[in-house]
Motif scaffolding. Structure first.
Motif, PDB file in Angstrom:
ATOM      1  N   SER A  33       0.837  -1.198   0.000  1.00  0.00           N
ATOM      2  CA  SER A  33       0.000   0.000   0.000  1.00  0.00           C
ATOM      3  C   SER A  33       0.876   1.253   0.000  1.00  0.00           C
ATOM      4  O   SER A  33       2.030   1.220   0.437  1.00  0.00           O
ATOM      5  N   THR A  34       0.313   2.331  -0.488  1.00  0.00           N
ATOM      6  CA  THR A  34       1.031   3.608  -0.498  1.00  0.00           C
ATOM      7  C   THR A  34       1.392   4.018   0.927  1.00  0.00           C
ATOM      8  O   THR A  34       2.479   4.532   1.175  1.00  0.00           O
ATOM      9  N   LYS A  35       0.484   3.753   1.862  1.00  0.00           N
ATOM     10  CA  LYS A  35       0.725   4.096   3.267  1.00  0.00           C
ATOM     11  C   LYS A  35       1.964   3.380   3.798  1.00  0.00           C
ATOM     12  O   LYS A  35       2.797   3.990   4.475  1.00  0.00           O
ATOM     13  N   SER A  36       2.117   2.103   3.500  1.00  0.00           N
ATOM     14  CA  SER A  36       3.282   1.348   3.959  1.00  0.00           C
ATOM     15  C   SER A  36       4.569   1.885   3.344  1.00  0.00           C
ATOM     16  O   SER A  36       5.592   2.023   4.023  1.00  0.00           O
ATOM     17  N   SER A  37       4.501   2.192   2.052  1.00  0.00           N
ATOM     18  CA  SER A  37       5.684   2.706   1.358  1.00  0.00           C
ATOM     19  C   SER A  37       6.098   4.067   1.898  1.00  0.00           C
ATOM     20  O   SER A  37       7.279   4.314   2.162  1.00  0.00           O
ATOM     21  N   VAL A  38       5.124   4.942   2.078  1.00  0.00           N
ATOM     22  CA  VAL A  38       5.411   6.283   2.594  1.00  0.00           C
ATOM     23  C   VAL A  38       5.923   6.195   4.036  1.00  0.00           C
ATOM     24  O   VAL A  38       6.836   6.934   4.419  1.00  0.00           O
ATOM     25  N   SER A  39       5.376   5.291   4.826  1.00  0.00           N
ATOM     26  CA  SER A  39       5.852   5.100   6.203  1.00  0.00           C
ATOM     27  C   SER A  39       7.315   4.693   6.215  1.00  0.00           C
ATOM     28  O   SER A  39       8.109   5.194   7.023  1.00  0.00           O
ATOM     29  N   THR A  40       7.694   3.791   5.319  1.00  0.00           N
ATOM     30  CA  THR A  40       9.087   3.349   5.225  1.00  0.00           C
ATOM     31  C   THR A  40       9.988   4.524   4.856  1.00  0.00           C
ATOM     32  O   THR A  40      11.064   4.706   5.437  1.00  0.00           O
ATOM     33  N   PHE A  69      13.033   0.709  16.197  1.00  0.00           N
ATOM     34  CA  PHE A  69      11.979  -0.205  16.630  1.00  0.00           C
ATOM     35  C   PHE A  69      10.754  -0.075  15.725  1.00  0.00           C
ATOM     36  O   PHE A  69      10.158  -1.078  15.313  1.00  0.00           O
ATOM     37  N   MET A  70      10.395   1.170  15.385  1.00  0.00           N
ATOM     38  CA  MET A  70       9.260   1.395  14.485  1.00  0.00           C
ATOM     39  C   MET A  70       9.522   0.769  13.116  1.00  0.00           C
ATOM     40  O   MET A  70       8.608   0.218  12.494  1.00  0.00           O
ATOM     41  N   MET A  71      10.776   0.837  12.664  1.00  0.00           N
ATOM     42  CA  MET A  71      11.102   0.250  11.368  1.00  0.00           C
ATOM     43  C   MET A  71      10.953  -1.269  11.407  1.00  0.00           C
ATOM     44  O   MET A  71      10.522  -1.881  10.431  1.00  0.00           O
ATOM     45  N   HIS A  72      11.298  -1.875  12.533  1.00  0.00           N
ATOM     46  CA  HIS A  72      11.117  -3.323  12.668  1.00  0.00           C
ATOM     47  C   HIS A  72       9.640  -3.691  12.566  1.00  0.00           C
ATOM     48  O   HIS A  72       9.274  -4.655  11.887  1.00  0.00           O
ATOM     49  N   ILE A  73       8.812  -2.935  13.229  1.00  0.00           N
ATOM     50  CA  ILE A  73       7.365  -3.190  13.165  1.00  0.00           C
ATOM     51  C   ILE A  73       6.872  -3.031  11.730  1.00  0.00           C
ATOM     52  O   ILE A  73       6.131  -3.874  11.209  1.00  0.00           O
ATOM     53  N   GLN A  74       7.303  -1.951  11.065  1.00  0.00           N
ATOM     54  CA  GLN A  74       6.908  -1.704   9.679  1.00  0.00           C
ATOM     55  C   GLN A  74       7.381  -2.834   8.768  1.00  0.00           C
ATOM     56  O   GLN A  74       6.646  -3.278   7.878  1.00  0.00           O
ATOM     57  N   ALA A  75       8.595  -3.329   8.978  1.00  0.00           N
ATOM     58  CA  ALA A  75       9.133  -4.406   8.146  1.00  0.00           C
ATOM     59  C   ALA A  75       8.337  -5.702   8.322  1.00  0.00           C
ATOM     60  O   ALA A  75       8.071  -6.411   7.346  1.00  0.00           O
ATOM     61  N   ASN A  78       5.041  -5.154   6.511  1.00  0.00           N
ATOM     62  CA  ASN A  78       5.234  -5.222   5.056  1.00  0.00           C
ATOM     63  C   ASN A  78       5.452  -6.660   4.590  1.00  0.00           C
ATOM     64  O   ASN A  78       4.889  -7.089   3.593  1.00  0.00           O
ATOM     65  N   GLY A  79       6.270  -7.395   5.317  1.00  0.00           N
ATOM     66  CA  GLY A  79       6.537  -8.783   4.960  1.00  0.00           C
ATOM     67  C   GLY A  79       5.288  -9.638   5.018  1.00  0.00           C
ATOM     68  O   GLY A  79       5.042 -10.469   4.139  1.00  0.00           O
ATOM     69  N   TYR A  80       4.495  -9.399   6.045  1.00  0.00           N
ATOM     70  CA  TYR A  80       3.259 -10.166   6.166  1.00  0.00           C
ATOM     71  C   TYR A  80       2.282  -9.795   5.043  1.00  0.00           C
ATOM     72  O   TYR A  80       1.617 -10.663   4.473  1.00  0.00           O
ATOM     73  N   GLN A  81       2.223  -8.506   4.703  1.00  0.00           N
ATOM     74  CA  GLN A  81       1.335  -8.057   3.631  1.00  0.00           C
ATOM     75  C   GLN A  81       1.763  -8.661   2.291  1.00  0.00           C
ATOM     76  O   GLN A  81       0.916  -9.041   1.475  1.00  0.00           O
ATOM     77  N   LEU A  82       3.057  -8.783   2.068  1.00  0.00           N
ATOM     78  CA  LEU A  82       3.557  -9.321   0.804  1.00  0.00           C
ATOM     79  C   LEU A  82       3.457 -10.843   0.712  1.00  0.00           C
ATOM     80  O   LEU A  82       3.071 -11.391  -0.313  1.00  0.00           O
ATOM     81  N   TYR A  83       3.847 -11.527   1.797  1.00  0.00           N
ATOM     82  CA  TYR A  83       4.019 -12.987   1.738  1.00  0.00           C
ATOM     83  C   TYR A  83       3.037 -13.768   2.598  1.00  0.00           C
ATOM     84  O   TYR A  83       3.073 -14.994   2.608  1.00  0.00           O
ATOM     85  N   LEU A  93      18.020 -11.217  11.225  1.00  0.00           N
ATOM     86  CA  LEU A  93      19.175 -10.542  10.629  1.00  0.00           C
ATOM     87  C   LEU A  93      19.023  -9.026  10.749  1.00  0.00           C
ATOM     88  O   LEU A  93      19.971  -8.316  11.105  1.00  0.00           O
ATOM     89  N   ARG A  94      17.849  -8.534  10.496  1.00  0.00           N
ATOM     90  CA  ARG A  94      17.577  -7.093  10.642  1.00  0.00           C
ATOM     91  C   ARG A  94      17.802  -6.661  12.089  1.00  0.00           C
ATOM     92  O   ARG A  94      18.372  -5.598  12.349  1.00  0.00           O
TER      93      ARG A  94
END
Length: 111
Positions: A33-40, A69-75, A78-83, A93-94
């Protein structure tokens, strides 16, 4: 400036920059989503900004910790949304990279 702090800040700026590039790629790819991309993108830019400002105000390390920490949550989201599942090794690793960056910054601030 202390060498460990310089290295930590430099690598953290690089990490934030890569997040911005990734977010722009997500916008073009349309898989997320645009929201996820813009958040990243926003989190990546804030990581870069906070890292640069950390040179003059070490108290910003707490803001950097929150942003990472916020980036970990976002990642994870995003991963769940994609896969439709969480890739544990990717996120471990992250986490290792994040802890390493923070250790470099803390070591630089202490010495």
């Amino acid at each position: 400036m202390k060498i460990w702090l310089m290295v930590g800040i430099g690598l953290t700026v690089l990490y934030g920059g890569l997040l911005v590039i990734s977010g722009v790629g997500q916008l073009k790819g349309k898989e997320l989503s645009t929201k996820s991309s813009v958040s990243t993108i926003i989190i990546g830019l804030l990581i870069v900004l906070t890292s640069v400002l950390l040179v003059s105000d070490h108290r910003l390390v707490f803001g950097l910790l929150i942003l990472l920490f916020m980036m970990h949550i976002q990642a994870v989201m995003n991963g769940y949304q994609l896969y439709k599942k969480i890739h544990l090794t990717h996120h471990l690793l992250r986490l290792i990279i994040t802890i390493s960056l923070l250790l470099l910054v803390f070591k630089g601030m202490k010495s």
